[in-house]
Design an enzyme around this catalytic site. Structure first.
Site, PDB file in Angstrom:
ATOM      1  N   CYS A   1      -7.445  58.418 -38.676  1.00 43.41           N
ATOM      2  CA  CYS A   1      -7.262  56.992 -38.978  1.00 43.41           C
ATOM      3  C   CYS A   1      -8.272  56.476 -40.000  1.00 43.41           C
ATOM      4  O   CYS A   1      -8.055  55.442 -40.620  1.00 43.41           O
ATOM      5  CB  CYS A   1      -7.345  56.168 -37.703  1.00 43.41           C
ATOM      6  SG  CYS A   1      -6.009  56.560 -36.567  1.00 43.41           S
TER       7      CYS A   1
ATOM      8  N   HIS B   1      -8.658  48.911 -40.287  1.00 44.97           N
ATOM      9  CA  HIS B   1      -7.634  49.807 -39.756  1.00 44.97           C
ATOM     10  C   HIS B   1      -6.924  49.081 -38.625  1.00 44.97           C
ATOM     11  O   HIS B   1      -7.556  48.410 -37.805  1.00 44.97           O
ATOM     12  CB  HIS B   1      -8.288  51.093 -39.254  1.00 44.97           C
ATOM     13  CG  HIS B   1      -7.369  51.934 -38.444  1.00 44.97           C
ATOM     14  ND1 HIS B   1      -6.133  52.330 -38.911  1.00 44.97           N
ATOM     15  CD2 HIS B   1      -7.479  52.453 -37.181  1.00 44.97           C
ATOM     16  CE1 HIS B   1      -5.529  53.056 -37.971  1.00 44.97           C
ATOM     17  NE2 HIS B   1      -6.322  53.141 -36.920  1.00 44.97           N
TER      18      HIS B   1
ATOM     19  N   ASN C   1       0.096  51.327 -35.356  1.00 49.21           N
ATOM     20  CA  ASN C   1      -1.019  52.100 -35.916  1.00 49.21           C
ATOM     21  C   ASN C   1      -0.422  53.208 -36.798  1.00 49.21           C
ATOM     22  O   ASN C   1       0.180  54.150 -36.293  1.00 49.21           O
ATOM     23  CB  ASN C   1      -1.846  52.689 -34.762  1.00 49.21           C
ATOM     24  CG  ASN C   1      -3.034  53.501 -35.243  1.00 49.21           C
ATOM     25  OD1 ASN C   1      -3.145  53.821 -36.427  1.00 49.21           O
ATOM     26  ND2 ASN C   1      -3.906  53.845 -34.316  1.00 49.21           N
TER      27      ASN C   1
END
Ligand code: UT7
Length: 323
Positions: A113, A250, A280
């Protein structure tokens, strides 16, 4: 002083939108639980003919069009992904070929990520060392391919997509009102590797594997790690939360983003939140959020932008950039 200036950005989403209610038909979950615990309302899921390379290529073309550059102007492609088309060659090389680029180089970067922040920092290093003049930085993911669709604790959280930026070497004076990347800070700590991982791989199981996460454990560390690295970025530049125009983190969980912004005293109207639309999307989440903020007119030339990510490894990092 050479600065890495962001010339343009673009994004690509898969065709198929999946809502929380759609997922509630597959696993024991509810729209209410997902929204309350994560902020996610929907995500895009790639069809079988939409790969990481396809999405990355579309985002790259959009970013080049926005930047007003041709592929001949690009000398390096860095693709942040944890869901490559193949174990090798790098998916970046596939995208390089699709874009018709026969010069320069292309490689993948794997920081889950945090991948986009790691790739952007790497691009900045290449530019500052004079090894590249214009770099395509792409984040592209198809996490739907590595999800265990029977595991409600993970399958509701992730989505697919891609985003890209074109970064160019420009002269700056070395002050914080320069355009371009002002500072970047990367961290990792492998002692946390079992808290968020994929349980397969070429050298172990010879399978692709599925994503496994101790969500609560990741959550526990996230805010402290995020705020620590952002404070390092503020210390390095003498800038503060008050100077920031946009905080583009993020997008994993609304609660993590809200808590980080609160701890750093970043006003909520400065936070670009897209987790509700995209879920996500790992290394694609920041460039997808950039695209949203560009398109709705929020993010403009000269704005001071704070990018931040945290993910598997653990890896985490922050970039301060004047748009
Ligand atoms: O991008 C990389 C970084 N990743 C992250 O930042 C993720 C970090 N972690 C999180 O965002 C959160 O921990 C989650 C959203 C994954 C989970 O939220 P939580 O508030 O930590 O919930 P929990 O794991 O403590 O689970 C609470 C309850 C459990 O039931 P019991 O044990 O209390 O009876 C779970 O079994 O919620 C249950 N649960 C669900 N219920 C309905 C877990 N997943 C679901 C679900 N639907 N999808």
């Amino acid at each position: 002083m050479i600065r890495s200036v962001i010339l343009g950005s673009g994004a690509a989403k898969p065709r198929t939108l999946v809502t929380n209610d759609d997922l509630a038909k597959r696993v024991d979950t509810s729209d209410e639980w997902i929204v309350q615990r994560t902020g996610i309302r929907q995500r895009y899921i790639a069809e079988s003919d939409e790969t990481t390379a396809d999405l990355g290529e579309r985002a790259a073309r959009a970013a080049m069009a926005d930047a007003g550059v041709e592929i001949a102007d690009i000398d390096l492609i860095i693709l942040a992904t944890s869901t490559p088309n193949n174990t090798f060659p790098a998916t970046a090389v596939d995208i390089q070929h699709r874009l018709g680029m026969k010069h320069g180089a292309a490689f993948d970067m794997q920081a889950v990520c945090s991948g986009f922040v790691f790739a952007l920092t790497t691009a900045d290093t290449y530019i500052k060392s004079g090894q590249a003049k214009r770099i395509l930085v792409i984040g592209s993911e198809t996490f739907s391919r590595i999800l265990d669709w029977e595991d409600r604790t993970t399958c509701v959280l992730f989505g697919d997509g891609a985003g890209a930026v074109v970064v160019e070497a420009q002269e700056g004076v070395g002050m914080s009102n320069d355009r371009g990347i002002l500072t970047s800070h990367l961290r990792s700590d492998g002692s946390h590797k079992d808290k968020l991982f994929v349980d397969g791989g070429p050298s172990t199981t010879q399978t692709v594997g599925h994503l496994r996460m101790q969500g609560r454990e990741v959550f526990k560390h996230a805010v402290a790690m995020i705020t620590d690295v952002i404070e390092a970025a503020f210390d390095a530049t003498g800038l503060s939360a008050d100077d920031i125009d946009w905080f583009i983190p993020h997008q994993a969980n609304r609660r993590i983003i809200d808590a980080s912004a609160k701890k750093l005293n970043i006003a909520s109207q400065k936070v670009v939140m897209t987790v509700e639309q995209h879920g996500n999307t790992s290394a694609a989440s920041i460039p997808l959020a950039i695209d949203v903020a560009r398109n709705d007119g929020r993010l403009k030339k000269g704005d001071l932008v704070l990018l931040e990510a945290m993910g598997g490894g653990f890896t985490w990092g922050a970039v301060l950039v004047r748009w």
